[in-house]
Motif scaffolding. Structure first.
Motif, PDB file in Angstrom:
ATOM      1  N   UNK A 174      43.707   0.652   3.428  1.00  0.00           N
ATOM      2  CA  UNK A 174      45.331   0.980   3.623  1.00  0.00           C
ATOM      3  C   UNK A 174      46.127   0.134   2.839  1.00  0.00           C
ATOM      4  N   UNK A 175      45.759  -1.323   2.648  1.00  0.00           N
ATOM      5  CA  UNK A 175      46.435  -2.163   1.974  1.00  0.00           C
ATOM      6  C   UNK A 175      46.712  -1.615   0.458  1.00  0.00           C
ATOM      7  N   UNK A 176      45.510  -1.195   0.030  1.00  0.00           N
ATOM      8  CA  UNK A 176      45.430  -0.714  -1.418  1.00  0.00           C
ATOM      9  C   UNK A 176      46.416   0.488  -1.720  1.00  0.00           C
ATOM     10  N   UNK A 177      46.574   1.255  -0.594  1.00  0.00           N
ATOM     11  CA  UNK A 177      47.815   2.275  -0.818  1.00  0.00           C
ATOM     12  C   UNK A 177      49.053   1.658  -0.585  1.00  0.00           C
ATOM     13  N   UNK A 178      49.277   0.386  -0.352  1.00  0.00           N
ATOM     14  CA  UNK A 178      50.343  -0.053  -0.484  1.00  0.00           C
ATOM     15  C   UNK A 178      51.469   0.133   0.818  1.00  0.00           C
ATOM     16  N   UNK A 179      50.532  -0.132   1.920  1.00  0.00           N
ATOM     17  CA  UNK A 179      50.941   0.294   3.202  1.00  0.00           C
ATOM     18  C   UNK A 179      50.416  -1.011   3.900  1.00  0.00           C
ATOM     19  N   UNK A 180      51.366  -2.004   4.221  1.00  0.00           N
ATOM     20  CA  UNK A 180      51.065  -3.268   4.837  1.00  0.00           C
ATOM     21  C   UNK A 180      51.986  -3.533   6.129  1.00  0.00           C
ATOM     22  N   UNK A 181      52.741  -2.541   6.627  1.00  0.00           N
ATOM     23  CA  UNK A 181      53.296  -2.503   7.949  1.00  0.00           C
ATOM     24  C   UNK A 181      54.674  -2.810   7.591  1.00  0.00           C
ATOM     25  N   UNK A 182      55.485  -3.272   8.966  1.00  0.00           N
ATOM     26  CA  UNK A 182      56.950  -3.401   8.935  1.00  0.00           C
ATOM     27  C   UNK A 182      57.332  -4.940   8.583  1.00  0.00           C
ATOM     28  N   UNK A 183      58.825  -4.592   8.201  1.00  0.00           N
ATOM     29  CA  UNK A 183      59.247  -6.064   8.144  1.00  0.00           C
ATOM     30  C   UNK A 183      59.629  -6.705   9.481  1.00  0.00           C
ATOM     31  N   UNK A 184      58.999  -8.210   9.733  1.00  0.00           N
ATOM     32  CA  UNK A 184      59.460  -8.935  10.901  1.00  0.00           C
ATOM     33  C   UNK A 184      59.614 -10.332  10.540  1.00  0.00           C
ATOM     34  N   UNK A 185      59.634 -11.049  11.609  1.00  0.00           N
ATOM     35  CA  UNK A 185      60.136 -12.590  11.093  1.00  0.00           C
ATOM     36  C   UNK A 185      59.113 -13.271  10.427  1.00  0.00           C
ATOM     37  N   UNK A 186      57.815 -12.720  10.317  1.00  0.00           N
ATOM     38  CA  UNK A 186      56.627 -13.467   9.825  1.00  0.00           C
ATOM     39  C   UNK A 186      56.119 -12.541   8.607  1.00  0.00           C
ATOM     40  N   UNK A 187      56.787 -11.515   8.274  1.00  0.00           N
ATOM     41  CA  UNK A 187      56.098 -10.731   7.581  1.00  0.00           C
ATOM     42  C   UNK A 187      57.218  -9.840   6.482  1.00  0.00           C
ATOM     43  N   UNK A 188      57.064  -9.876   5.272  1.00  0.00           N
ATOM     44  CA  UNK A 188      57.874  -8.942   4.558  1.00  0.00           C
ATOM     45  C   UNK A 188      57.845  -7.633   4.581  1.00  0.00           C
ATOM     46  N   UNK A 189      56.763  -7.104   4.990  1.00  0.00           N
ATOM     47  CA  UNK A 189      56.310  -5.551   4.958  1.00  0.00           C
ATOM     48  C   UNK A 189      55.630  -5.315   3.757  1.00  0.00           C
ATOM     49  N   UNK A 190      55.712  -3.887   3.331  1.00  0.00           N
ATOM     50  CA  UNK A 190      55.211  -3.249   2.143  1.00  0.00           C
ATOM     51  C   UNK A 190      56.193  -3.382   0.948  1.00  0.00           C
TER      52      UNK A 190
END
Length: 324
Positions: free
Chosen positions: A173-189
């Motif tokens: 899933x990551x290799x398809x540039x899909x890494x989730x949404x933006x939140x306080x700990x993650x910048x998303x895709x």
């Protein structure tokens, strides 16, 4: 001091399994050093917590932290707990006995710490970000159960004073540039390649499969997929030993603006760390692709047998790149 043994494989002329093993072992040696440095910076109870995490995802036991149900995805690839870990687990239940299940298909491929942990930027207040990499194809019910398990382990660790954040990852899933949404700990895709750059140069493998990226020479990064397929399909390595997040030959210019805005936001809580990352983003915008990104610089150093842990500290590498 022995002579450095530079490895420059050309897979077009054939693959030497011995060289592959040497490259893997060099990365694992740096990985072990970073893990040991992480442990030395933590109180004893937190060291034990870190050592127990793979076991908690290896089994579903009602008396161990994180228990959701017997059907929750479990099993960490290639993981065998040592005697010390099992002894620590028995503090939760004296009747707990670990049974090796050779036929068990592991649902967890890898557990990676990433970020400042194990570097000169680690402090007493540093939290621990962990990529919890599950096998592709898990249904939503299983993913939800695994997320619930991770949340319960987070709560348990937090009750003991250790801040841990788990991020469920599917490498395909990551290799398809899909890494989730933006939140306080993650910048998303929005920062896919910059996130991958940080992962490859800072990650510490806790348990499971190691990155296939380690085995692809820097000079062949542009043909990453071709050589990754060669190594796995021709069985020069076992697919069950590696996890593949893809290559990092280029970082798109459009990611730099988003990265700058993200670091300004993160700077509210961690200004000094954000400043150095902002400077790195500016440097990347000026120098790439003419110069190597830091993760490729790190990988080339391993191939060149330049394996001094202090020199390969991710934040030392950033500082020296800025200094230049």
């Amino acid at each position: 001091m022995g002579l450095k043994k530079v490895i420059q494989p050309d897979y077009r002329d054939g693959v030497d399994r011995k060289q592959l093993n040497i490259i893997r072992d060099r990365f694992l040696a740096i990985n072990q050093c970073r893990f040991e440095r992480t442990q030395k910076a933590l109180p004893l109870r937190h060291q034990t917590t870190l050592e127990l995490l793979p076991l908690f995802f290896q089994v579903n036991h009602p008396l161990l932290p994180g228990y959701v149900s017997r059907d929750t995805p479990r099993g960490v690839a290639n993981y065998v707990p040592d005697k010390q870990v099992l002894q620590s687990a028995q503090r939760f239940s004296k009747t707990f006995k670990y049974k090796s299940e050779k036929r068990l298909q592991p649902e967890i491929l890898s557990l990676f710490m990433m970020g400042s942990i194990g570097t000169i930027a680690q402090s007493e207040g540093s939290d621990i970000d962990i990529w919890l990499c599950h096998r592709p194809g898990l249904d939503q019910k299983s993913i939800n159960a695994l997320q619930r398990k991770a949340d319960l382990i987070t709560e348990w660790a937090d009750s003991g004073g250790l801040e841990v954040h788990f991020f469920l990852m599917d490498a395909n899933y990551f290799r398809q540039h899909k890494t989730g949404s933006v939140d306080k700990e993650s910048s998303g895709s929005a920062q896919h390649f910059l996130l991958l750059d940080e992962f490859y140069r800072t990650s510490v493998l806790l348990a499971g499969c190691y990155p296939l990226w380690w085995l692809i020479p820097v000079c062949d990064e542009d043909e990453y997929d071709t050589f990754a397929t060669l190594l796995t399909q021709k069985r020069f390595i076992r697919e069950t030993d590696v996890i593949d997040f893809g290559g990092l030959a280029h970082i798109p210019q459009e990611e730099f603006v988003g990265a700058g805005m993200w670091q300004l936001y993160k700077g509210i809580d961690a200004p000094y760390k954000s400043i150095i990352k902002l400077l790195l983003t500016e440097l990347y915008a000026q120098e790439l692709p003419e110069k190597l990104n830091l993760s490729l610089e790190y990988k080339q150093a391993i191939y060149n047998d330049e394996v001094e842990a202090d020199d390969l500290d991710p934040y030392v590498m950033i500082y020296r790149r800025l200094e230049q």
